[in-house]
Design an enzyme around this catalytic site. Sequence first.
Site, short mmCIF file in Angstrom:
data_model
loop_
_atom_site.label_atom_id
_atom_site.label_comp_id
_atom_site.label_asym_id
_atom_site.label_seq_id
_atom_site.Cartn_x
_atom_site.Cartn_y
_atom_site.Cartn_z
N GLU A 19 0.81 -1.22 0.00
CA GLU A 19 0.00 0.00 0.00
C GLU A 19 0.84 1.27 0.00
O GLU A 19 0.32 2.34 -0.31
CB GLU A 19 -0.95 0.01 1.21
CG GLU A 19 -0.24 0.19 2.52
CD GLU A 19 -1.00 1.04 3.52
OE1 GLU A 19 -2.16 1.38 3.26
OE2 GLU A 19 -0.43 1.36 4.57
N ASN A 20 2.14 1.17 0.34
CA ASN A 20 3.00 2.36 0.38
C ASN A 20 4.10 2.31 -0.67
O ASN A 20 5.10 3.02 -0.57
CB ASN A 20 3.67 2.50 1.76
CG ASN A 20 2.69 2.51 2.90
OD1 ASN A 20 2.62 1.56 3.67
ND2 ASN A 20 1.91 3.56 3.00
N HIS B 215 -5.10 -5.01 8.33
CA HIS B 215 -4.39 -3.73 8.24
C HIS B 215 -4.97 -2.80 9.30
O HIS B 215 -6.02 -2.19 9.10
CB HIS B 215 -4.60 -3.20 6.82
CG HIS B 215 -3.65 -2.12 6.45
ND1 HIS B 215 -2.34 -2.39 6.08
CD2 HIS B 215 -3.79 -0.78 6.40
CE1 HIS B 215 -1.73 -1.25 5.80
NE2 HIS B 215 -2.59 -0.27 6.00
N HIS C 164 -4.29 3.14 2.03
CA HIS C 164 -3.78 3.95 0.91
C HIS C 164 -4.08 3.33 -0.46
O HIS C 164 -3.49 3.71 -1.46
CB HIS C 164 -2.27 4.14 1.04
CG HIS C 164 -1.87 4.95 2.24
ND1 HIS C 164 -2.35 6.23 2.47
CD2 HIS C 164 -1.05 4.68 3.28
CE1 HIS C 164 -1.84 6.70 3.59
NE2 HIS C 164 -1.06 5.77 4.12
N HIS D 111 0.34 -2.16 8.65
CA HIS D 111 -0.09 -0.76 8.79
C HIS D 111 0.70 0.03 9.83
O HIS D 111 0.97 1.20 9.60
CB HIS D 111 -1.59 -0.63 9.08
CG HIS D 111 -2.04 0.79 9.28
ND1 HIS D 111 -2.13 1.70 8.24
CD2 HIS D 111 -2.40 1.49 10.40
CE1 HIS D 111 -2.54 2.88 8.71
NE2 HIS D 111 -2.71 2.77 10.02
N HIS E 193 3.77 -0.36 10.60
CA HIS E 193 5.15 -0.29 10.10
C HIS E 193 6.16 -0.67 11.18
O HIS E 193 7.35 -0.40 11.03
CB HIS E 193 5.48 1.11 9.54
CG HIS E 193 4.74 1.44 8.28
ND1 HIS E 193 5.17 2.39 7.37
CD2 HIS E 193 3.57 0.96 7.76
CE1 HIS E 193 4.32 2.47 6.36
NE2 HIS E 193 3.33 1.61 6.58
FE LIG Z 1 1.47 1.32 5.46
FE LIG Z 2 -1.81 1.72 6.16
#
Ligand SMILES: [Fe+2]
Ligand SMILES: [Fe+2]
Length: 265
Positions: A39-40, A151, A68, A176, A178
Amino acid sequence: VRFLFIGDIVGKPGRTIVRQSVPGLIERENLDLVVANAENAAGGSGLTPVMAEELFAAGVDLITLGDHVYKRKEIIPLLERDGRIVRPCNFPATAPGITLAKATARDGTHVAVFCALGRVFTRPVDCPFTAAEEVLKRIGEESQVTLLDLHAEATSDMQAMGRYLDGRVTAVLGTHTHVATADEQVFPGGTAFQCDVGMTGPHDSILGRRTDRVLETTLTFRPTAFDVAKGDVRLCGTVVDADPATGKATAIRRLVVRESDIAEM
Ligand SMILES: [Fe+2]
Ligand SMILES: [Fe+2]
Protein backbone atom coordinates in the site's frame (compact mmCIF):
# COMPACT_ATOMS: atom_id res chain seq x y z
CA VAL A 1 3.54 -25.44 2.43
CA ARG A 2 5.67 -22.47 3.40
CA PHE A 3 4.83 -18.86 2.61
CA LEU A 4 6.42 -15.49 3.29
CA PHE A 5 4.33 -12.44 4.06
CA ILE A 6 6.18 -9.15 3.53
CA GLY A 7 5.08 -6.07 5.52
CA ASP A 8 4.26 -2.62 4.07
CA ILE A 9 6.66 -1.97 1.18
CA VAL A 10 7.55 1.73 1.37
CA GLY A 11 8.70 3.66 -1.69
CA LYS A 12 11.68 2.97 -3.89
CA PRO A 13 13.93 1.72 -1.05
CA GLY A 14 11.27 -0.86 -0.14
CA ARG A 15 10.75 -1.97 -3.73
CA THR A 16 14.50 -2.18 -4.29
CA ILE A 17 15.18 -4.47 -1.34
CA VAL A 18 12.27 -6.69 -2.45
CA ARG A 19 13.83 -6.95 -5.91
CA GLN A 20 17.27 -7.62 -4.46
CA SER A 21 16.29 -10.18 -1.85
CA VAL A 22 13.08 -12.03 -2.72
CA PRO A 23 14.53 -14.29 -5.46
CA GLY A 24 17.29 -15.33 -3.02
CA LEU A 25 14.82 -15.76 -0.15
CA ILE A 26 12.64 -18.07 -2.25
CA GLU A 27 15.71 -20.30 -2.71
CA ARG A 28 17.20 -20.03 0.76
CA GLU A 29 13.95 -20.40 2.69
CA ASN A 30 12.25 -22.87 0.32
CA LEU A 31 9.26 -20.57 -0.07
CA ASP A 32 6.24 -21.90 -1.91
CA LEU A 33 4.47 -18.54 -2.08
CA VAL A 34 5.21 -14.87 -1.40
CA VAL A 35 2.53 -12.34 -0.40
CA ALA A 36 3.27 -8.66 0.18
CA ASN A 37 1.45 -5.59 1.44
CA ALA A 38 2.25 -2.86 -1.10
CA GLU A 39 0.00 0.00 0.00
CA ASN A 40 3.00 2.36 0.38
CA ALA A 41 5.02 1.25 -2.64
CA ALA A 42 4.53 4.40 -4.72
CA GLY A 43 6.48 7.24 -3.09
CA GLY A 44 5.19 6.08 0.29
CA SER A 45 1.51 6.08 -0.59
CA GLY A 46 -0.39 3.86 -3.00
CA LEU A 47 0.65 1.51 -5.77
CA THR A 48 0.96 1.96 -9.54
CA PRO A 49 0.54 -0.75 -12.21
CA VAL A 50 4.24 -0.48 -13.15
CA MET A 51 5.28 -1.02 -9.54
CA ALA A 52 2.88 -3.93 -9.10
CA GLU A 53 4.53 -5.52 -12.14
CA GLU A 54 7.97 -4.84 -10.62
CA LEU A 55 6.95 -6.69 -7.44
CA PHE A 56 5.44 -9.63 -9.36
CA ALA A 57 8.64 -9.87 -11.43
CA ALA A 58 10.66 -10.00 -8.20
CA GLY A 59 8.76 -13.09 -7.07
CA VAL A 60 5.77 -11.69 -5.19
CA ASP A 61 2.73 -13.84 -6.03
CA LEU A 62 -0.11 -11.88 -4.41
CA ILE A 63 -0.46 -8.28 -3.18
CA THR A 64 -2.58 -6.89 -0.35
CA LEU A 65 -3.35 -3.20 0.21
CA GLY A 66 -4.70 -0.99 2.98
CA ASP A 67 -5.98 2.51 3.70
CA HIS A 68 -3.78 3.95 0.91
CA VAL A 69 -5.29 1.61 -1.69
CA TYR A 70 -6.56 4.34 -4.06
CA LYS A 71 -3.89 7.03 -3.50
CA ARG A 72 -2.61 6.42 -7.04
CA LYS A 73 -5.79 6.21 -9.05
CA GLU A 74 -4.08 4.64 -12.09
CA ILE A 75 -4.12 1.38 -10.10
CA ILE A 76 -7.94 1.21 -10.17
CA PRO A 77 -8.35 -0.47 -13.61
CA LEU A 78 -5.76 -3.06 -12.57
CA LEU A 79 -7.57 -3.71 -9.27
CA GLU A 80 -10.67 -4.50 -11.33
CA ARG A 81 -9.04 -6.98 -13.69
CA ASP A 82 -5.89 -8.46 -12.09
CA GLY A 83 -6.84 -11.34 -9.80
CA ARG A 84 -3.62 -11.04 -7.77
CA ILE A 85 -4.22 -7.75 -5.91
CA VAL A 86 -6.85 -7.27 -3.19
CA ARG A 87 -8.37 -4.19 -1.58
CA PRO A 88 -9.69 -4.32 2.01
CA CYS A 89 -12.86 -6.46 2.13
CA ASN A 90 -14.71 -4.16 4.55
CA PHE A 91 -14.97 -1.17 2.21
CA PRO A 92 -18.40 -0.43 0.69
CA ALA A 93 -19.41 -2.90 -2.03
CA THR A 94 -19.17 -0.05 -4.55
CA ALA A 95 -15.43 0.48 -3.89
CA PRO A 96 -13.34 -0.68 -6.85
CA GLY A 97 -11.28 -3.84 -6.73
CA ILE A 98 -11.60 -7.47 -5.74
CA THR A 99 -11.48 -8.72 -2.14
CA LEU A 100 -10.24 -12.28 -2.58
CA ALA A 101 -7.13 -13.46 -4.42
CA LYS A 102 -6.18 -17.04 -5.09
CA ALA A 103 -2.92 -18.65 -6.16
CA THR A 104 -1.38 -22.07 -6.46
CA ALA A 105 1.82 -22.33 -4.43
CA ARG A 106 4.92 -24.02 -5.86
CA ASP A 107 4.11 -27.23 -3.96
CA GLY A 108 0.61 -27.31 -5.50
CA THR A 109 -1.28 -25.98 -2.47
CA HIS A 110 -4.24 -23.73 -3.26
CA VAL A 111 -3.95 -20.50 -1.29
CA ALA A 112 -6.54 -17.75 -0.70
CA VAL A 113 -5.56 -14.28 0.49
CA PHE A 114 -7.67 -11.33 1.63
CA CYS A 115 -7.24 -8.17 3.68
CA ALA A 116 -9.36 -6.02 5.98
CA LEU A 117 -8.98 -2.64 7.65
CA GLY A 118 -9.19 -2.35 11.44
CA ARG A 119 -11.55 0.16 13.03
CA VAL A 120 -9.52 1.86 15.76
CA PHE A 121 -8.01 5.16 14.52
CA THR A 122 -8.76 4.39 10.88
CA ARG A 123 -11.31 5.73 8.42
CA PRO A 124 -14.88 4.56 9.09
CA VAL A 125 -15.32 1.17 7.46
CA ASP A 126 -17.72 -1.75 7.71
CA CYS A 127 -17.28 -4.33 10.45
CA PRO A 128 -14.14 -6.35 9.60
CA PHE A 129 -15.45 -9.44 11.40
CA THR A 130 -18.68 -9.54 9.38
CA ALA A 131 -16.76 -8.78 6.18
CA ALA A 132 -14.25 -11.57 6.93
CA GLU A 133 -17.15 -14.01 7.40
CA GLU A 134 -18.50 -13.05 3.99
CA VAL A 135 -15.13 -13.64 2.33
CA LEU A 136 -14.67 -16.98 4.13
CA LYS A 137 -18.01 -18.16 2.72
CA ARG A 138 -16.73 -17.38 -0.78
CA ILE A 139 -13.39 -19.13 -0.36
CA GLY A 140 -14.92 -22.58 -0.42
CA GLU A 141 -13.34 -26.00 -0.24
CA GLU A 142 -10.75 -25.77 -2.99
CA SER A 143 -8.49 -23.38 -1.05
CA GLN A 144 -6.43 -25.32 1.46
CA VAL A 145 -4.61 -22.42 3.08
CA THR A 146 -6.01 -18.95 3.87
CA LEU A 147 -4.20 -15.78 4.89
CA LEU A 148 -5.82 -12.60 6.22
CA ASP A 149 -3.77 -9.38 6.25
CA LEU A 150 -5.42 -7.29 8.96
CA HIS A 151 -4.39 -3.73 8.24
CA ALA A 152 -4.94 -2.06 11.58
CA GLU A 153 -3.60 0.55 13.96
CA ALA A 154 -4.38 -1.10 17.29
CA THR A 155 -3.01 -4.35 18.68
CA SER A 156 -6.41 -4.89 20.32
CA ASP A 157 -8.11 -4.92 16.88
CA MET A 158 -5.50 -7.39 15.65
CA GLN A 159 -5.69 -9.76 18.58
CA ALA A 160 -9.49 -9.75 18.52
CA MET A 161 -9.48 -10.77 14.85
CA GLY A 162 -6.78 -13.39 15.37
CA ARG A 163 -8.68 -15.03 18.21
CA TYR A 164 -12.02 -14.71 16.39
CA LEU A 165 -10.71 -16.58 13.34
CA ASP A 166 -8.50 -19.05 15.25
CA GLY A 167 -8.85 -22.45 13.64
CA ARG A 168 -10.70 -21.11 10.60
CA VAL A 169 -7.86 -19.47 8.68
CA THR A 170 -4.19 -20.43 8.42
CA ALA A 171 -2.82 -17.03 9.38
CA VAL A 172 -3.89 -13.60 10.58
CA LEU A 173 -0.93 -11.29 10.10
CA GLY A 174 -1.05 -7.55 10.70
CA THR A 175 0.26 -4.59 8.72
CA HIS A 176 -0.09 -0.76 8.79
CA THR A 177 1.82 0.28 11.92
CA HIS A 178 5.15 -0.29 10.10
CA VAL A 179 6.62 -1.67 13.34
CA ALA A 180 7.13 -5.42 13.77
CA THR A 181 5.74 -6.90 16.96
CA ALA A 182 7.46 -9.74 18.85
CA ASP A 183 4.29 -11.78 19.43
CA GLU A 184 4.42 -14.28 16.57
CA GLN A 185 2.71 -17.47 17.66
CA VAL A 186 0.40 -20.26 16.57
CA PHE A 187 -2.90 -20.03 18.44
CA PRO A 188 -4.46 -23.19 19.96
CA GLY A 189 -6.83 -23.67 17.02
CA GLY A 190 -3.95 -23.62 14.52
CA THR A 191 -3.96 -20.02 13.27
CA ALA A 192 -0.57 -18.32 12.94
CA PHE A 193 -0.71 -14.80 14.31
CA GLN A 194 1.38 -11.66 14.62
CA CYS A 195 0.05 -8.18 15.35
CA ASP A 196 2.30 -6.53 12.76
CA VAL A 197 4.96 -8.03 10.50
CA GLY A 198 6.76 -4.67 10.18
CA MET A 199 7.89 -2.40 7.38
CA THR A 200 9.91 -3.08 4.25
CA GLY A 201 11.65 0.21 3.66
CA PRO A 202 13.99 2.74 5.27
CA HIS A 203 14.11 2.28 9.04
CA ASP A 204 16.22 5.43 9.61
CA SER A 205 12.94 7.33 9.50
CA ILE A 206 9.57 7.80 11.15
CA LEU A 207 7.45 4.98 9.70
CA GLY A 208 9.45 5.24 6.46
CA ARG A 209 9.28 9.03 6.04
CA ARG A 210 12.09 11.57 6.56
CA THR A 211 12.51 12.17 10.29
CA ASP A 212 13.27 15.92 9.92
CA ARG A 213 10.08 16.59 7.93
CA VAL A 214 7.80 14.61 10.22
CA LEU A 215 9.32 16.25 13.30
CA GLU A 216 8.97 19.74 11.83
CA THR A 217 5.27 19.24 11.14
CA THR A 218 4.70 17.52 14.47
CA LEU A 219 6.37 20.33 16.42
CA THR A 220 5.20 23.40 14.47
CA PHE A 221 2.02 22.17 12.69
CA ARG A 222 3.56 23.61 9.47
CA PRO A 223 2.88 21.21 6.60
CA THR A 224 5.95 19.63 4.98
CA ALA A 225 6.42 17.03 2.28
CA PHE A 226 6.75 13.67 4.02
CA ASP A 227 9.29 12.31 1.55
CA VAL A 228 10.36 8.69 1.82
CA ALA A 229 13.60 8.37 3.83
CA LYS A 230 16.71 6.58 2.57
CA GLY A 231 18.75 4.96 5.35
CA ASP A 232 18.85 1.51 6.96
CA VAL A 233 16.61 -0.27 4.48
CA ARG A 234 15.22 -3.56 5.74
CA LEU A 235 12.76 -6.13 4.51
CA CYS A 236 10.50 -7.24 7.34
CA GLY A 237 8.35 -10.29 6.88
CA THR A 238 7.07 -13.42 8.51
CA VAL A 239 7.36 -17.03 7.37
CA VAL A 240 4.49 -19.42 8.05
CA ASP A 241 4.53 -23.20 7.63
CA ALA A 242 1.18 -24.92 7.25
CA ASP A 243 -0.27 -28.35 6.61
CA PRO A 244 -2.32 -28.20 3.40
CA ALA A 245 -4.35 -31.22 4.54
CA THR A 246 -5.78 -29.34 7.54
CA GLY A 247 -5.15 -25.69 6.67
CA LYS A 248 -3.58 -25.26 10.10
CA ALA A 249 -0.29 -23.46 10.71
CA THR A 250 2.54 -25.50 12.18
CA ALA A 251 5.18 -22.78 12.63
CA ILE A 252 5.72 -19.04 12.40
CA ARG A 253 8.90 -17.00 12.51
CA ARG A 254 9.94 -13.42 11.83
CA LEU A 255 12.42 -12.64 9.11
CA VAL A 256 14.53 -9.52 8.52
CA VAL A 257 16.81 -8.79 5.59
CA ARG A 258 19.17 -5.85 5.94
CA GLU A 259 21.11 -4.16 3.15
CA SER A 260 24.29 -5.78 4.47
CA ASP A 261 22.71 -9.24 4.01
CA ILE A 262 22.08 -8.71 0.31
CA ALA A 263 25.65 -9.45 -0.82
CA GLU A 264 25.45 -12.96 0.63
CA MET A 265 22.14 -13.78 -1.06
FE1 LIG B 1 1.47 1.32 5.46
FE1 LIG C 1 -1.81 1.72 6.16
